[in-house]
Design a protein around this motif. Structure first.
Motif, PDB file in Angstrom:
ATOM      1  N   PHE A   1       0.807  -1.229   0.000  1.00  0.00           N
ATOM      2  CA  PHE A   1       0.000   0.000   0.000  1.00  0.00           C
ATOM      3  C   PHE A   1       0.832   1.268   0.000  1.00  0.00           C
ATOM      4  O   PHE A   1       0.299   2.359   0.185  1.00  0.00           O
ATOM      5  N   MET A   2       2.140   1.139  -0.175  1.00  0.00           N
ATOM      6  CA  MET A   2       3.009   2.298  -0.355  1.00  0.00           C
ATOM      7  C   MET A   2       3.756   2.132  -1.664  1.00  0.00           C
ATOM      8  O   MET A   2       4.255   1.053  -1.972  1.00  0.00           O
ATOM      9  N   ASP A   3       3.817   3.206  -2.436  1.00  0.00           N
ATOM     10  CA  ASP A   3       4.411   3.134  -3.765  1.00  0.00           C
ATOM     11  C   ASP A   3       5.422   4.272  -3.922  1.00  0.00           C
ATOM     12  O   ASP A   3       5.077   5.446  -3.748  1.00  0.00           O
TER      13      ASP A   3
ATOM     14  N   GLY B   1      14.360  13.874 -14.000  1.00  0.00           N
ATOM     15  CA  GLY B   1      13.924  12.834 -13.074  1.00  0.00           C
ATOM     16  C   GLY B   1      12.648  13.216 -12.353  1.00  0.00           C
ATOM     17  O   GLY B   1      12.412  14.385 -12.054  1.00  0.00           O
ATOM     18  N   GLU B   2      11.829  12.219 -12.115  1.00  0.00           N
ATOM     19  CA  GLU B   2      10.585  12.439 -11.371  1.00  0.00           C
ATOM     20  C   GLU B   2      10.401  11.314 -10.365  1.00  0.00           C
ATOM     21  O   GLU B   2      10.462  10.136 -10.715  1.00  0.00           O
ATOM     22  N   THR B   3      10.210  11.679  -9.104  1.00  0.00           N
ATOM     23  CA  THR B   3       9.954  10.702  -8.048  1.00  0.00           C
ATOM     24  C   THR B   3       8.519  10.865  -7.558  1.00  0.00           C
ATOM     25  O   THR B   3       8.112  11.967  -7.180  1.00  0.00           O
ATOM     26  N   ARG B   4       7.775   9.778  -7.566  1.00  0.00           N
ATOM     27  CA  ARG B   4       6.388   9.788  -7.095  1.00  0.00           C
ATOM     28  C   ARG B   4       6.274   8.925  -5.840  1.00  0.00           C
ATOM     29  O   ARG B   4       6.691   7.763  -5.850  1.00  0.00           O
ATOM     30  N   ILE B   5       5.723   9.502  -4.790  1.00  0.00           N
ATOM     31  CA  ILE B   5       5.550   8.797  -3.523  1.00  0.00           C
ATOM     32  C   ILE B   5       4.063   8.784  -3.172  1.00  0.00           C
ATOM     33  O   ILE B   5       3.410   9.826  -3.185  1.00  0.00           O
TER      34      ILE B   5
ATOM     35  N   LYS C   1       3.070  12.647  -3.138  1.00  0.00           N
ATOM     36  CA  LYS C   1       4.045  13.695  -3.354  1.00  0.00           C
ATOM     37  C   LYS C   1       4.807  13.417  -4.646  1.00  0.00           C
ATOM     38  O   LYS C   1       5.113  12.260  -4.966  1.00  0.00           O
ATOM     39  N   ILE C   2       5.118  14.478  -5.389  1.00  0.00           N
ATOM     40  CA  ILE C   2       5.889  14.367  -6.627  1.00  0.00           C
ATOM     41  C   ILE C   2       7.065  15.316  -6.569  1.00  0.00           C
ATOM     42  O   ILE C   2       6.899  16.507  -6.284  1.00  0.00           O
ATOM     43  N   ASN C   3       8.265  14.803  -6.803  1.00  0.00           N
ATOM     44  CA  ASN C   3       9.480  15.617  -6.863  1.00  0.00           C
ATOM     45  C   ASN C   3      10.052  15.551  -8.259  1.00  0.00           C
ATOM     46  O   ASN C   3      10.170  14.460  -8.845  1.00  0.00           O
TER      47      ASN C   3
END
Length: 199
Positions: free
Chosen positions: A134-136, A171-175, A192-194
């Protein structure tokens, strides 16, 4: 006395991972020109469930010779798709999946509860399976590199060369944490998106 078998949390989160690598290339040319095209693909499964890495790469090189003049181009494109295992950054609530697997009591069940999530022993230690399912956390990164060059032979021992190149990385990090995780439950879900760019 009957033996009660508890939950082996490391067995629940770790797995045997696969690895695939594929490569295809073409090359050729004449006495005055040559070319190369290479394509690579890597698929690496993570040792922790629901994690893994994929890489794609394309390379193109071309060179042409005309008497004392040589010119060419080199180009490379890379794409990375990385699905991280939630590693955390501390203890207990923020400890991540491995820390949770080490600290979760074996008396806690590894089966889904009636509320659709895995049970926890306390409100401070997440069930590692809740983090796994349940965490991505995903990273997508692309990088492009190109170079143009030209060289002129003035004399057999003397030449001049001009090179122009460009390099770009994005780069894109999606949490994302579902409300079924301990942290997500306090926020009714969390996302959250960085983004990061380099040229």
């Amino acid at each position: 006395m009957d033996t009660i078998k508890g939950t082996d949390w490391q067995k629940q989160i770790f797995r045997n991972a696969f690895f695939q690598k594929h490569h295809l290339d073409f090359s050729g040319g004449t006495t005055k020109s040559k070319y190369y095209v290479g394509i690579n693909y890597i698929n690496q499964g993570g040792l922790i469930i629901n994690s893994g890495l994929k890489k794609y790469n394309v390379r193109i090189n071309y060179q042409q010779n005309r008497n004392s003049f040589t010119y060419g181009v080199a180009f490379s494109a890379n794409l990375i798709k990385d699905k991280f295992a939630p590693s955390g950054g501390g203890d207990n609530l923020m400890g991540g999946i491995i820390n949770s697997a080490l600290e979760e009591p074996p008396t806690v069940s590894h089966k889904l509860g009636p509320d659709g999530k895995y049970p926890t022993a306390t409100n401070f230690l997440p069930n590692p399976l809740n983090l796994a399912h349940f965490m991505d956390v995903r990273l997508t990164e692309d990088r492009y590199y190109g170079k143009l060059f030209a060289e002129y032979n003035i004399l057999p021992e003397l030449s001049t060369k001009l090179v122009f190149g460009a390099d770009s990385r994005n780069g894109e990090t999606r949490i994302y944490q579902s409300s079924k995780t301990l942290v997500g439950s306090t926020l009714n879900g969390y996302a959250k998106i960085n983004n990061a760019t380099e040229h």
